[in-house]
Scaffold this motif. Structure first.
Motif, mmCIF file in Angstrom:
data_model
loop_
_atom_site.group_PDB
_atom_site.id
_atom_site.type_symbol
_atom_site.label_atom_id
_atom_site.label_comp_id
_atom_site.label_asym_id
_atom_site.label_seq_id
_atom_site.Cartn_x
_atom_site.Cartn_y
_atom_site.Cartn_z
ATOM 1 N N THR A 16 38.020 31.646 -11.459
ATOM 2 C CA THR A 16 37.167 30.522 -11.828
ATOM 3 C C THR A 16 36.490 29.919 -10.606
ATOM 4 O OG1 THR A 16 38.764 28.702 -11.539
ATOM 5 C CG2 THR A 16 38.971 30.019 -13.546
ATOM 6 N N LYS A 17 35.641 28.924 -10.868
ATOM 7 C CA LYS A 17 34.974 28.206 -9.786
ATOM 8 C C LYS A 17 35.826 27.059 -9.254
ATOM 9 C CE LYS A 17 30.332 29.269 -11.511
ATOM 10 N NZ LYS A 17 29.065 28.705 -12.036
ATOM 11 N N THR A 53 58.266 40.161 -25.433
ATOM 12 C CA THR A 53 57.321 39.895 -26.514
ATOM 13 C C THR A 53 56.225 38.901 -26.125
ATOM 14 O OG1 THR A 53 58.809 38.175 -27.385
ATOM 15 C CG2 THR A 53 59.010 40.388 -28.307
ATOM 16 N N THR A 54 56.482 38.053 -25.150
ATOM 17 C CA THR A 54 55.490 37.019 -24.833
ATOM 18 C C THR A 54 54.679 37.287 -23.566
ATOM 19 O OG1 THR A 54 57.213 35.702 -23.733
ATOM 20 C CG2 THR A 54 56.728 35.192 -26.039
ATOM 21 N N ASN A 55 55.237 38.024 -22.612
ATOM 22 C CA ASN A 55 54.481 38.298 -21.391
ATOM 23 C C ASN A 55 53.140 38.989 -21.673
ATOM 24 O OD1 ASN A 55 56.143 37.066 -19.568
ATOM 25 N ND2 ASN A 55 56.624 38.907 -18.409
ATOM 26 N N PRO A 56 53.112 40.078 -22.472
ATOM 27 C CA PRO A 56 51.828 40.738 -22.731
ATOM 28 C C PRO A 56 50.819 39.809 -23.402
ATOM 29 C CG PRO A 56 53.646 42.175 -23.341
ATOM 30 C CD PRO A 56 54.240 40.823 -23.062
ATOM 31 N N TYR A 57 51.290 38.986 -24.338
ATOM 32 C CA TYR A 57 50.388 38.066 -25.035
ATOM 33 C C TYR A 57 49.842 37.010 -24.080
ATOM 34 C CZ TYR A 57 48.703 34.668 -28.448
ATOM 35 O OH TYR A 57 47.938 33.789 -29.168
ATOM 36 N N SER A 58 50.704 36.489 -23.213
ATOM 37 C CA SER A 58 50.265 35.494 -22.244
ATOM 38 C C SER A 58 49.243 36.092 -21.281
ATOM 39 C CB SER A 58 51.462 34.952 -21.461
ATOM 40 O OG SER A 58 52.374 34.316 -22.316
ATOM 41 N N PHE A 59 49.506 37.303 -20.840
ATOM 42 C CA PHE A 59 48.576 37.976 -19.930
ATOM 43 C C PHE A 59 47.224 38.164 -20.602
ATOM 44 C CE2 PHE A 59 46.733 41.885 -18.113
ATOM 45 C CZ PHE A 59 46.628 41.492 -16.788
ATOM 46 N N ARG A 91 56.041 30.614 -21.051
ATOM 47 C CA ARG A 91 56.278 29.420 -21.846
ATOM 48 C C ARG A 91 55.027 28.576 -22.029
ATOM 49 N NH1 ARG A 91 59.507 29.720 -25.169
ATOM 50 N NH2 ARG A 91 60.291 27.587 -25.160
ATOM 51 N N GLY A 92 54.292 28.332 -20.964
ATOM 52 C CA GLY A 92 53.153 27.439 -21.064
ATOM 53 C C GLY A 92 51.987 28.009 -21.850
ATOM 54 N N VAL A 93 51.526 29.186 -21.462
ATOM 55 C CA VAL A 93 50.350 29.772 -22.095
ATOM 56 C C VAL A 93 50.630 30.170 -23.536
ATOM 57 C CG1 VAL A 93 48.708 31.688 -21.999
ATOM 58 C CG2 VAL A 93 49.421 30.560 -19.891
ATOM 59 N N THR A 94 51.765 30.794 -23.779
ATOM 60 C CA THR A 94 52.090 31.242 -25.131
ATOM 61 C C THR A 94 52.294 30.069 -26.081
ATOM 62 O OG1 THR A 94 53.129 33.246 -24.275
ATOM 63 C CG2 THR A 94 53.687 32.610 -26.518
ATOM 64 N N LEU A 95 53.028 29.055 -25.647
ATOM 65 C CA LEU A 95 53.264 27.903 -26.519
ATOM 66 C C LEU A 95 51.974 27.144 -26.805
ATOM 67 C CD1 LEU A 95 56.660 26.405 -25.294
ATOM 68 C CD2 LEU A 95 56.124 27.244 -27.580
ATOM 69 N N ALA A 96 51.111 27.025 -25.813
ATOM 70 C CA ALA A 96 49.845 26.325 -26.031
ATOM 71 C C ALA A 96 49.009 27.009 -27.101
ATOM 72 C CB ALA A 96 49.060 26.245 -24.723
ATOM 73 N N ALA A 97 49.136 28.331 -27.194
ATOM 74 C CA ALA A 97 48.371 29.087 -28.188
ATOM 75 C C ALA A 97 49.017 29.046 -29.562
ATOM 76 C CB ALA A 97 48.226 30.536 -27.729
ATOM 77 N N ARG A 98 50.335 29.037 -29.610
ATOM 78 C CA ARG A 98 51.037 29.190 -30.888
ATOM 79 C C ARG A 98 51.593 27.898 -31.468
ATOM 80 N NH1 ARG A 98 54.566 34.679 -29.471
ATOM 81 N NH2 ARG A 98 52.801 36.130 -29.534
ATOM 82 N N ASP A 99 51.723 26.873 -30.661
ATOM 83 C CA ASP A 99 52.341 25.635 -31.116
ATOM 84 C C ASP A 99 51.327 24.497 -30.968
ATOM 85 O OD1 ASP A 99 53.809 23.152 -31.186
ATOM 86 O OD2 ASP A 99 55.654 24.292 -30.860
ATOM 87 N N ARG A 100 50.776 24.064 -32.082
ATOM 88 C CA ARG A 100 49.734 23.032 -32.045
ATOM 89 C C ARG A 100 50.259 21.725 -31.451
ATOM 90 N NH1 ARG A 100 46.157 20.905 -37.232
ATOM 91 N NH2 ARG A 100 44.935 19.330 -36.071
ATOM 92 N N GLY A 101 51.491 21.358 -31.821
ATOM 93 C CA GLY A 101 52.065 20.124 -31.298
ATOM 94 C C GLY A 101 52.198 20.148 -29.796
ATOM 95 N N ILE A 132 43.511 36.488 -19.386
ATOM 96 C CA ILE A 132 42.319 37.276 -19.115
ATOM 97 C C ILE A 132 41.183 36.908 -20.076
ATOM 98 C CG2 ILE A 132 41.361 39.608 -19.092
ATOM 99 C CD1 ILE A 132 43.215 38.965 -16.736
ATOM 100 N N ARG A 133 41.543 36.754 -21.358
ATOM 101 C CA ARG A 133 40.523 36.540 -22.392
ATOM 102 C C ARG A 133 39.910 35.146 -22.347
ATOM 103 N NH1 ARG A 133 37.194 35.331 -25.282
ATOM 104 N NH2 ARG A 133 36.727 35.922 -27.444
ATOM 105 N N TYR A 134 40.709 34.128 -22.028
ATOM 106 C CA TYR A 134 40.224 32.759 -22.194
ATOM 107 C C TYR A 134 40.053 31.972 -20.894
ATOM 108 C CZ TYR A 134 41.107 33.571 -27.121
ATOM 109 O OH TYR A 134 41.084 34.079 -28.397
ATOM 110 N N THR A 135 40.314 32.589 -19.763
ATOM 111 C CA THR A 135 40.041 31.904 -18.502
ATOM 112 C C THR A 135 38.533 31.808 -18.304
ATOM 113 O OG1 THR A 135 42.100 32.654 -17.464
ATOM 114 C CG2 THR A 135 40.322 31.977 -15.999
#
Length: 221
Positions: free
Chosen positions: A48-49, A201-207, A13-23, A211-214
């Motif tokens: 991360t550090k 549908t959302t777990n793979p995208y969130s994962f 919910r958190g990672v996927t919505l942050a990417a797809r929902d601007r609001g 990985i890509r943006y951390t």
């Protein structure tokens, strides 16, 4: 000073919505604090550090907040969920913490034009802490949109599925599944019609996004 605390919930919910929902993303950036309510976020932070020491699940944290409220004489207002679930959740709060001051409650079924009146009711209750459960992303957007109408409320806290857990509508996953980031699987098995397709549908995208943006240096990078 008012604080707005929003939780990132779980990876889906958190990672996927942050990417797809601007609001939703903009609402999260308005928060005073964002905490990780999913073990996957904690694991990603270890790249991360500034690694997180542990997850802060709202369903666990509520008990810390309730004990602190009793100790310091703070009061709660409980907003959101269905009328039945809201009442059952409040009843259970008082069973667990008889000295807890709950100065008001209201279900989450209302129109946008009613928000000003609802905020006035919350202010007039004298509540110190407002718990908000309207579902993502509505609850985050509601909090940001109405925070200026809630003068005197010290802390506005979104709380996801807290009421469902307290009301007995949604059991927690076993601890071993929580530790292994498998709460989503537990939920999907309990409610496959509603949650199965969502997670598929959302777990793979969130994962992928974790990985890509951390960033190695999330504070200064």
């Amino acid at each position: 000073m008012q604080a707005l605390s929003l939780c990132s919930l779980r990876m889906v919910r958190g990672v996927t919505l942050a990417a797809r929902d601007r609001g939703f993303n903009e609402a999260m950036l308005e928060a005073s604090w964002i905490h990780a309510d999913g073990q996957s976020i904690v694991l990603a932070s270890r790249l991360t550090k500034a690694p997180l020491t542990e997850r802060i699940a709202t369903t666990d944290f509520f008990h810390d907040a309730a004990r602190a409220a009793v100790r310091h004489g703070l009061s709660f207002y409980v907003l959101g969920g269905s009328e039945t679930q809201n009442k059952r959740a409040v009843d259970q709060m008082l069973v667990l913490y008889p000295d807890l001051r709950i100065v008001g409650r209201r279900n989450g079924y209302f129109k946008r034009e009613e928000e000003e009146e609802i905020c006035r009711e919350i202010r007039d209750s004298g509540a110190d802490v407002l718990w908000v459960r309207l579902g993502k992303p509505l609850q985050e957007e509601w909090c940001v949109r109405n925070r200026d109408r809630l003068h005197g409320i010290g802390w506005i806290k979104t709380c996801g599925g807290l009421y469902a857990f307290l009301a007995g509508d949604s059991p927690r996953a076993p601890q071993w599944m929580q530790d292994m980031c498998l709460e989503w699987l537990f939920g999907a098995l309990k409610d496959p019609m509603r949650l199965g397709w969502r997670y598929l549908t959302t777990n793979p995208y969130s994962f992928y996004r974790l990985i890509r943006y951390t960033k190695a240096n999330p504070i200064f990078g």
